[in-house]
Design a protein around this motif. Structure first.
Motif, mmCIF file in Angstrom:
data_model
loop_
_atom_site.group_PDB
_atom_site.id
_atom_site.type_symbol
_atom_site.label_atom_id
_atom_site.label_comp_id
_atom_site.label_asym_id
_atom_site.label_seq_id
_atom_site.Cartn_x
_atom_site.Cartn_y
_atom_site.Cartn_z
ATOM 1 N N LYS A 4 5.107 -7.644 -8.110
ATOM 2 C CA LYS A 4 6.427 -7.892 -7.517
ATOM 3 C C LYS A 4 7.579 -7.270 -8.300
ATOM 4 O O LYS A 4 8.565 -6.887 -7.714
ATOM 5 N N ASN A 5 7.478 -7.176 -9.591
ATOM 6 C CA ASN A 5 8.536 -6.581 -10.403
ATOM 7 C C ASN A 5 9.898 -7.182 -10.089
ATOM 8 O O ASN A 5 10.908 -6.488 -10.065
ATOM 9 N N GLY A 6 9.945 -8.455 -9.786
ATOM 10 C CA GLY A 6 11.207 -9.121 -9.509
ATOM 11 C C GLY A 6 11.735 -8.898 -8.098
ATOM 12 O O GLY A 6 12.839 -9.307 -7.779
ATOM 13 N N THR A 8 11.699 -9.222 -3.843
ATOM 14 C CA THR A 8 11.308 -10.184 -2.819
ATOM 15 C C THR A 8 10.054 -9.674 -2.123
ATOM 16 O O THR A 8 9.722 -8.488 -2.208
#
Length: 81
Positions: A4-6, A8
Motif C-alpha cells: 500500500k505504501n500509505g 488508499t
C-alpha cells in the motif's frame, strides 16, 4: 493491496490496473475479486518469499547472521560547540 505504501485501496487499485494497462476496470470488480481470495494464498506467498530470501547467498553477514535494520527515527544535532 499488498504494498500500500500509505495509499488508499482505490489509489492502489488504480496504480495496479494502470501498470497492467487494464482499461475496463471498476473498483467494484476489484473489491469483489479481492473478497474471493483465500487466506491460504498469503501463507503460500510468505513461504515463497522466505525461501527466495534465504536461498540468496549474495549478501554480507555479521557474525554469520544476516543483519536487517530499519530506523525511522529523527535526530537533531546541536548547532553549537
Amino acid at each position: 493491496m499488498i504494498n500500500k505504501n500509505g495509499l488508499t485501496q482505490t489509489l492502489e487499485a488504480y496504480n495496479f490496473t494502470n501498470e497492467l494497462k487494464i482499461d475496463n476496470f471498476t473498483r467494484q470488480a476489484f473489491y469483489q475479486g479481492r473478497m474471493k481470495l483465500k487466506p491460504e494464498i498469503f501463507k503460500i506467498m510468505n513461504k515463497k518469499f522466505l525461501e527466495d530470501f534465504y536461498k540468496n547467498e549474495n549478501f554480507k553477514t555479521f557474525k554469520k547472521y544476516k543483519l536487517l535494520a530499519i530506523d525511522g527515527s529523527l535526530t537533531d544535532l546541536p548547532n553549537n560547540k
